[in-house]
Scaffold this active site. Structure first.
Site, PDB file in Angstrom:
ATOM      1  N   THR A 158       0.870  -1.189   0.000  1.00 52.34           N
ATOM      2  CA  THR A 158       0.000   0.000   0.000  1.00 52.34           C
ATOM      3  C   THR A 158       0.904   1.236   0.000  1.00 52.34           C
ATOM      4  OG1 THR A 158      -0.254  -0.254   2.408  1.00 52.34           O
ATOM      5  CG2 THR A 158      -2.038  -1.079   1.005  1.00 52.34           C
ATOM      6  N   LYS A 184       4.181  -7.060   3.793  1.00 51.81           N
ATOM      7  CA  LYS A 184       3.893  -5.648   3.548  1.00 51.81           C
ATOM      8  C   LYS A 184       3.580  -5.014   4.885  1.00 51.81           C
ATOM      9  CE  LYS A 184       0.522  -3.570   3.288  1.00 51.81           C
ATOM     10  NZ  LYS A 184      -0.202  -2.630   4.251  1.00 51.81           N
ATOM     11  N   THR A 195      -0.846  -3.098  10.606  1.00 47.71           N
ATOM     12  CA  THR A 195      -1.372  -3.242   9.258  1.00 47.71           C
ATOM     13  C   THR A 195      -0.258  -3.911   8.529  1.00 47.71           C
ATOM     14  OG1 THR A 195      -2.796  -1.377   9.194  1.00 47.71           O
ATOM     15  CG2 THR A 195      -2.109  -2.161   7.131  1.00 47.71           C
ATOM     16  N   GLU A 281       5.806   4.636   7.518  1.00 48.68           N
ATOM     17  CA  GLU A 281       5.419   5.778   6.691  1.00 48.68           C
ATOM     18  C   GLU A 281       6.224   7.018   7.064  1.00 48.68           C
ATOM     19  OE1 GLU A 281       0.846   4.529   5.627  1.00 48.68           O
ATOM     20  OE2 GLU A 281       1.238   5.689   7.446  1.00 48.68           O
ATOM     21  N   ASN A 403      -0.580  10.440   6.016  1.00 48.89           N
ATOM     22  CA  ASN A 403      -1.839  10.012   6.622  1.00 48.89           C
ATOM     23  C   ASN A 403      -2.913  11.080   6.589  1.00 48.89           C
ATOM     24  OD1 ASN A 403      -1.641   7.153   7.827  1.00 48.89           O
ATOM     25  ND2 ASN A 403       0.333   8.082   8.262  1.00 48.89           N
ATOM     26  N   THR A 408      -6.895  10.249  -0.482  1.00 54.09           N
ATOM     27  CA  THR A 408      -6.888  11.054  -1.698  1.00 54.09           C
ATOM     28  C   THR A 408      -5.623  10.857  -2.500  1.00 54.09           C
ATOM     29  OG1 THR A 408      -5.992  12.937  -0.455  1.00 54.09           O
ATOM     30  CG2 THR A 408      -8.373  12.823  -0.704  1.00 54.09           C
TER      31      THR A 408
END
Length: 408
Positions: A158, A184, A195, A281, A403, A408
């Protein structure tokens, strides 16, 4: 568990989930993502003995529930499929129906039993799966151009920035057994699990109950010891598939090579876990926290996770600020028994706290050390033999940017 020894475990630098005998993998672009691969699969020539561990989140995603129910019934997996971009979580009866339909169609496509198909999803929560896109992915599974472990590794991502894989080789009963994995994970990473999806394959023959127990033991020292942001996802899953094609004597706790196999499984799991933490991230640094001298391993683990989960610690590492007070604070609120006048802390080799009190240290050296891509924080409680290691990453401006605009 015995320690990992190079003479017993060979690290395969380019090993993939297809390196063990009898496994195939692939990935395609179905339109779930704009341009990137978004539907992947792993297939074993024969039904594989399998075990899984799952998220503790109460909102368990539909594919996770379907996979767990099937695995509980049969103890076998022959084919697993993963889609990215859509978590199929908090989607109610329709979400479950979609997961079951995916399972059924994959079984028909690959000629395997329905309950030997595992399904997994990752991505946005609360949106129904666009099944017409899944149909395309399933129909394209056997096309030659869609094959390859690298395609699978890419299809499950992702917000990850890199693919994640690891593999080792061990000798069991005179046969070379391979243990490999792909994963992942980038955001919503927190104990227990994240996640995070991880899929481990091996051509070893392993007894089901022993594989389950071994996976739980290994997970507690790997995937359950990482954090990025403290959030626990709806879709976390680790699956291990052992197809037995190397024809070793079936492994269990009484087999003389059981510890060796577990060491190999733990190496692969920890390697994948560290890659996930490093790719958090917006992350720029991997943080490792080593705690020793606790009353128990469990207490050491809770303290290590408290430190690695601290946003203040993570932000200080990002800013290369040797602010040891934030580490002490996290040790103190971990709710584990400590003797404050025995606690010692070091940043790499740089001692900053000794026996509960600060010591003079070179601030510039501390700043320089924290500028490295890999930072290790050492905590010695001097209160027992318990020890544990946890992994995480720094907290950066980019984490907020990613985040703030995830949908979007």
């Amino acid at each position: 568990m015995t320690s990992v020894k190079e003479k017993q475990i060979k690290i395969l630098e380019n090993g993939k989930v297809t390196t063990p005998k009898g496994f195939q993998a692939g990935g395609v672009h179905t339109g779930l993502r704009k341009t990137k691969l978004d539907f992947g699969w792993i297939h074993s020539e024969v039904p594989a003995t399998a075990a899984g561990v799952y998220t503790l989140n109460a909102f368990k995603a539909a594919p996770l529930q379907v996979t767990k129910n099937s695995l509980d019934k049969t103890g076998k997996i022959q084919t697993l499929v993963v889609n990215s971009a859509n978590a199929n979580a908090v989607t109610g009866p329709q979400g479950e129906k979609n997961a079951l339909e995916t399972q059924k169609l994959v079984a028909e496509k690959k000629g395997v039993e329905v309950d030997h198909v595992a399904v997994a999803s990752t991505g946005i929560i609360g949106v129904q799966l666009p099944m017409e896109k899944l149909y395309k992915g399933i129909n394209w599974m056997d096309e030659a151009e869609n094959q390859g472990a690298e395609r699978f590794e890419s299809a499950i991502l992702t917000t990850d920035t890199v693919t994640k894989y690891a593999a080792v080789e061990v000798e069991i009963d005179g046969k070379l057994v391979t243990i490999s994995g792909a994963a992942k994970g980038s955001g919503m990473i927190a104990p227990n699990m994240a996640t995070m999806l991880s899929f481990i394959t091996t051509d070893a023959a392993v007894e089901r109950s022993s594989l389950e127990a071994g996976l739980r033991q290994v997970t507690d020292k790997s995937f359950n010891m990482i954090t990025v942001d403290g959030d626990c996802s709806t879709n976390d899953m680790v699956l291990v598939l052992a197809n037995g094609l190397q024809k070793n004597q079936t492994l269990n706790e009484s087999h003389p090579d059981w510890d060796l196999f577990l060491n190999g499984l733990q190496y692969v799991s920890q390697d994948l876990a560290k890659q996930i933490a490093k790719d958090g991230e917006g992350a720029t640094k991997l943080i490792e926290v080593q705690v020793k001298g606790a009353g128990t391993d469990k207490a050491a683990g809770e303290i290590a996770k408290a430190i690695i989960s601290s946003n203040l610690v993570k932000a200080a590492v990002y800013g290369s600020d040797p602010n040891w007070g934030r580490i002490v604070c996290a040790v103190g609120y971990s709710e584990q028994p400590i003797e404050v006048d025995k606690v010692s802390i070091a940043l790499g080799d740089l001692q900053v706290v000794e026996n509960g009190l600060p010591i003079d240290f070179d601030e510039e050296a501390g700043t320089e050390y924290l500028q490295q891509e890999m930072v290790t924080i050492h905590v010695d409680l001097q209160n027992g033999a318990g020890e544990a290691t946890a992994w995480g990453c720094d907290l950066t401006y980019d984490y907020v940017k990613i985040n703030a605009s995830y949908r979007t």
